[in-house]
Design a protein around this motif. Structure first.
Motif, short mmCIF file in Angstrom:
data_model
loop_
_atom_site.label_atom_id
_atom_site.label_comp_id
_atom_site.label_asym_id
_atom_site.label_seq_id
_atom_site.Cartn_x
_atom_site.Cartn_y
_atom_site.Cartn_z
N LEU A 11 0.70 -1.11 0.14
CA LEU A 11 0.13 -0.23 -0.04
C LEU A 11 0.81 1.29 0.08
O LEU A 11 0.49 2.17 -0.69
CB LEU A 11 -0.88 0.04 1.35
CG LEU A 11 -2.17 -0.89 1.12
CD1 LEU A 11 -2.82 -1.01 2.46
CD2 LEU A 11 -3.01 -0.67 0.06
N ILE A 13 3.89 1.50 -1.19
CA ILE A 13 4.71 1.60 -2.50
C ILE A 13 3.62 2.27 -3.31
O ILE A 13 3.88 3.15 -4.10
CB ILE A 13 5.28 0.23 -2.88
CG1 ILE A 13 6.33 -0.18 -2.01
CG2 ILE A 13 5.63 0.29 -4.47
CD1 ILE A 13 6.70 -1.48 -2.07
N SER A 14 2.26 1.59 -3.39
CA SER A 14 1.45 1.93 -4.49
C SER A 14 0.88 3.64 -4.09
O SER A 14 0.88 4.53 -5.10
CB SER A 14 0.14 1.26 -4.04
OG SER A 14 0.25 -0.05 -4.31
N CYS A 17 3.69 5.57 -5.52
CA CYS A 17 3.72 5.65 -7.02
C CYS A 17 2.35 6.69 -7.47
O CYS A 17 2.74 7.37 -8.29
CB CYS A 17 3.15 4.24 -7.66
SG CYS A 17 4.37 3.18 -7.59
N LEU A 18 1.34 6.48 -7.02
CA LEU A 18 0.31 7.65 -7.04
C LEU A 18 0.66 8.99 -6.67
O LEU A 18 0.56 9.82 -7.66
CB LEU A 18 -1.16 7.43 -6.49
CG LEU A 18 -1.44 5.93 -6.71
CD1 LEU A 18 -2.90 5.79 -5.97
CD2 LEU A 18 -1.79 5.59 -8.10
N PHE A 209 -9.97 11.24 -5.39
CA PHE A 209 -9.74 10.34 -6.79
C PHE A 209 -10.35 11.38 -7.79
O PHE A 209 -9.98 11.33 -9.01
CB PHE A 209 -10.24 9.22 -6.56
CG PHE A 209 -10.57 8.48 -7.96
CD1 PHE A 209 -9.45 7.91 -8.47
CD2 PHE A 209 -11.91 8.44 -8.44
CE1 PHE A 209 -9.64 7.42 -9.61
CE2 PHE A 209 -11.86 7.69 -9.77
CZ PHE A 209 -10.78 7.14 -10.29
N ALA A 212 -7.83 13.87 -9.06
CA ALA A 212 -6.78 13.74 -9.63
C ALA A 212 -7.26 12.96 -11.04
O ALA A 212 -6.58 12.98 -12.10
CB ALA A 212 -6.12 11.95 -8.89
N LYS A 213 -8.21 12.35 -11.02
CA LYS A 213 -8.88 11.69 -12.45
C LYS A 213 -8.86 13.02 -13.43
O LYS A 213 -8.65 13.07 -14.52
CB LYS A 213 -10.12 11.11 -12.30
CG LYS A 213 -10.90 10.49 -13.56
CD LYS A 213 -11.97 9.82 -13.14
CE LYS A 213 -12.94 9.54 -14.44
NZ LYS A 213 -12.46 8.40 -15.15
N TYR A 216 -5.42 14.18 -14.63
CA TYR A 216 -4.93 13.32 -15.71
C TYR A 216 -5.69 13.46 -16.97
O TYR A 216 -4.98 13.57 -18.07
CB TYR A 216 -5.32 11.67 -15.25
CG TYR A 216 -4.89 10.69 -15.95
CD1 TYR A 216 -3.67 10.46 -16.27
CD2 TYR A 216 -5.94 9.97 -16.67
CE1 TYR A 216 -3.29 9.49 -17.16
CE2 TYR A 216 -5.55 9.17 -17.64
CZ TYR A 216 -4.26 8.91 -17.94
OH TYR A 216 -3.99 8.03 -18.83
N ILE B 22 0.45 -7.19 -5.61
CA ILE B 22 -0.57 -6.08 -4.93
C ILE B 22 -0.43 -4.89 -5.43
O ILE B 22 -1.44 -4.24 -5.72
CB ILE B 22 -0.34 -6.32 -3.43
CG1 ILE B 22 -0.82 -7.67 -2.69
CG2 ILE B 22 -1.39 -5.18 -2.73
CD1 ILE B 22 -0.42 -7.66 -1.33
N VAL B 23 0.87 -4.37 -5.39
CA VAL B 23 1.01 -3.06 -5.96
C VAL B 23 0.41 -2.95 -7.59
O VAL B 23 -0.23 -1.95 -7.84
CB VAL B 23 2.61 -2.40 -5.98
CG1 VAL B 23 2.74 -1.48 -6.86
CG2 VAL B 23 2.94 -2.50 -4.58
N LEU B 26 -3.14 -3.00 -7.71
CA LEU B 26 -3.64 -1.52 -7.18
C LEU B 26 -3.52 -0.54 -8.17
O LEU B 26 -4.54 0.31 -8.55
CB LEU B 26 -2.93 -0.80 -5.94
CG LEU B 26 -3.72 -1.85 -4.41
CD1 LEU B 26 -2.86 -1.73 -3.45
CD2 LEU B 26 -5.06 -1.55 -4.27
N LEU B 27 -2.33 -0.83 -8.81
CA LEU B 27 -2.06 0.51 -10.05
C LEU B 27 -2.87 0.05 -11.15
O LEU B 27 -3.33 1.05 -11.79
CB LEU B 27 -0.60 0.49 -10.23
CG LEU B 27 0.36 0.86 -9.16
CD1 LEU B 27 1.70 0.92 -9.72
CD2 LEU B 27 0.04 2.52 -8.69
N TYR B 30 -6.27 1.34 -10.34
CA TYR B 30 -6.43 2.82 -10.29
C TYR B 30 -6.16 3.59 -11.68
O TYR B 30 -6.97 4.30 -12.04
CB TYR B 30 -5.05 3.46 -9.85
CG TYR B 30 -5.33 4.99 -9.45
CD1 TYR B 30 -6.02 5.42 -8.47
CD2 TYR B 30 -4.15 5.61 -10.05
CE1 TYR B 30 -6.05 6.99 -8.22
CE2 TYR B 30 -4.35 7.42 -9.88
CZ TYR B 30 -5.05 7.59 -9.05
OH TYR B 30 -5.13 9.22 -8.95
N LEU B 34 -8.87 5.74 -13.85
CA LEU B 34 -8.66 7.21 -14.38
C LEU B 34 -9.33 7.09 -15.92
O LEU B 34 -9.56 8.24 -16.37
CB LEU B 34 -7.15 7.02 -14.35
CG LEU B 34 -6.39 7.67 -13.17
CD1 LEU B 34 -4.86 7.87 -13.62
CD2 LEU B 34 -6.98 8.91 -12.46
#
Lengths: 520, 49
Positions: A11, A13-14, A17-18, A209, A212-213, A216, B22-23, B26-27, B30, B34
């Motif tokens: 989580l 790391i994710s 990344c986000l 979200f 962010a969308k 993007y 998992i990463v 999730l990505l 996401y 988007l």
């Protein structure tokens, strides 16, 4: 325990990344923001607080409106005139078809803190004012949820005003149940403060979200916009608006060769030609006199007032020639225009009244949208508003009232210059209303049974000659009237105006009566 | 090949792989969100006439 640690690490790391992606997205947005001043996309740019904060500066005026903002004109349309933003003055336009007073009230509430010079322009279209106001499906299809949340978060707006907006929004969103469900949660979150903590966090995450969308999507959109033409920097002060109007007239003339309505050929061929016969007198029972939209406009002005925004209301006309053809009553049109004037007076806000340009060819480009000259007039008005100068009206009026050509019936007395009193006699007469009638073509220019100022224009289509214009107090036994004998020219436009200062069934007092020939 | 299998069977490597999965999921989720059109509004065709 070990699995939990792995999930937690994943989580983190994710999320990193986000966040990293979002930083890159913001960087790319900033790099392309200059191209987006005139990118009037209601689903992306206009909903993005991040983008709008960067686009609106002290030298720009936010212009709100509806379908006329989606135009294409290489001359006076603001994107063309101000070189898509490479200028010392710009209009940040926000609008699309069906974006009417209510969604624009939400937009102002959402953007108020980003509007540095605290000025907005709202272009009001008569077509908004059908009896039901904005249609529910149209409202849902244009609903800008992100701005709605920003609106509800604006502390300058009173709970009373928010509640009035929320009530309207919830009614209209019944056509879109999933969005209504979220709207009710926003209401509980920001207005009633009754949302449970779990749902509160859920909605906060959802909104983060959504933002962010949006960013993007904007990166992709802005990337595709053409680069600015930096060879030509526009200084608004150097624009010759008279020359622009002249050019607009020439362009309009060249674009409307197939009809007498002042409708451009492309639109005429696509929409009007085949509907010409069925449209004749198709609007004789139509009306914009009573509409829910009037209260929505009041809501817009309330939001402006509470957020310290100075609005300029632009009242645009119908295409007089076309609406005459469809039989839309002139009296009703004049009632609509007067309603707008009255609301502006009620809130003490400035307005640009273009209603008397109903018959000015090329002001509109079709039956409802601003055209070549309309944009030129609007550009000049908005620029004057930006500078805080008086908005110039170049229309001239040649006075035709008076000079011995006025005759009074029994019961009418002159009480001052252009002021008259109509009094019922002992014959049990009773006044119903007061109106102006052109008996030679059976036209009523207005019809009222209350006090207030009235004004309207009329296109004389009969042969030139002397005609009688009658200002009439309509009685249930006998009428009382002022007859104005006047020479009217074929295809000339005339303006009538007067104020009813007192109205009862026994007496009507009228002042400021005028009848003029209009020169655009 | 045997060494490769043994490498992936190591506890630490398996944990890292699980985290990567998992990463990745999730990505991907996401990214899908988007891209996706999340609008539920009924269709409305604006009348130009």
């Amino acid at each position: 325990m070990k699995k939990l640690l792995i999930i937690a690490a994943a989580l983190v790391i994710s999320l990193s990344c986000l966040l990293g992606t979002d930083i890159v997205i913001r960087y790319k947005l900033n790099a392309n923001i200059d191209k987006a001043t005139y990118d009037n996309n209601i689903y992306t740019r206009n909903c993005s607080d991040y983008a709008m904060e960067r686009i609106i500066d002290e030298h720009s005026i936010v212009v709100l409106g509806s379908s006329e903002l989606h135009s294409s004109d290489d001359l006076a349309y603001p994107a063309a005139l101000f070189n898509r933003g490479y200028s010392d003055f710009n209009m940040v336009m926000m609008g699309a078809g069906s974006l009417q007073s209510l969604p624009q009230a939400i937009n102002v509430g959402a953007l108020a803190n980003n509007i540095k010079n605290k000025k907005v322009v709202l272009i009001v279209s008569p077509q908004w004012f059908s009896s039901g106001g904005v249609q529910d499906k149209a409202f849902c299809s244009r609903f800008e949820e992100t701005n709605y949340v920003e609106f509800l978060q604006n502390d300058d707006i009173s709970d009373e005003t928010k509640a009035a907006v929320v009530a309207r929004v919830n009614t209209l969103l019944e056509a879109d149940p999933p969005t209504l469900k979220r709207a009710i949660k926003y209401e509980a979150m920001y207005l009633k403060h009754t949302l449970n903590p779990v749902t509160y966090v859920e909605m906060l995450s959802y909104n983060a979200f959504r933002n962010a969308k949006l960013r993007y999507t904007l990166v992709k959109e802005f990337k595709d916009l053409a680069p600015l033409d930096t060879d030509r920097y526009v200084r608004a002060e150097e624009i010759d608006f008279d020359a622009l109007l002249q050019q607009a007239e020439e362009t309009g003339l060249a674009s409307c060769t197939t009809n007498d309505f002042g409708v451009n050929d492309e639109y005429y061929n696509e929409y009007v030609r085949d509907a010409l016969e069925t449209s004749k007198n198709s609007n004789i029972y139509a009306s914009y006199a009573v509409s829910l939209e009037y209260d929505d406009l009041r809501l817009f002005l309330r939001v402006c007032s509470e957020t310290g925004i100075e609005p300029l209301i632009v009242s645009t006309p119908l295409n007089g020639r076309w609406y005459d053809y469809t039989g839309f009553p002139i009296a009703d049109r004049n009632t609509y225009y007067q309603n707008i004037r009255n609301i502006c007076a009620e809130f003490s806000v400035a307005m640009v009244d273009f209603s008397e340009k109903e018959y000015e060819l090329y002001f509109l480009k079709d039956i409802m949208h601003l055209g070549w000259k309309g944009w030129a007039y609007l550009d000049r008005a908005v620029y004057s508003f930006y500078k805080g100068e008086t908005i110039e009206d170049t229309t001239t009026y040649q006075d035709l009232f008076g000079n011995g050509n006025v005759a009074l019936s029994d019961g009418v007395t002159e009480t001052g210059e252009r002021a008259y009193t109509f009094t019922t006699g002992a014959n049990e007469n009773s006044f119903n209303n007061f109106y102006v009638r052109l008996d030679h073509d059976q036209t009523r220019l207005d019809a009222w049974d209350s006090v207030g100022h009235r004004a309207g224009v009329y296109l004389h289509t009969q042969p030139s000659g002397i005609y009688t214009v009658r200002f009439r107090a309509n009685g249930n036994v006998v009428d009382e009237y002022i007859d104005l004998a006047v020479y009217l020219e074929e295809n000339a436009v005339y303006r009538v105006n007067y104020s009813v200062d007192f109205f009862s069934t026994e007496q009507i007092r009228v002042s400021d009566i005028g009848f003029s020939k209009v020169e655009y | 090949m045997k060494h490769v299998f043994e490498f992936f069977k190591r506890e630490r490597v398996a944990s890292v792989l699980m985290a990567v999965k998992i990463v990745g999921m999730l990505l991907l989720l996401y990214l899908y969100l988007l891209w996706a059109d999340l609008s539920t509004a009924p269709e409305f065709i604006y009348n130009q006439f």
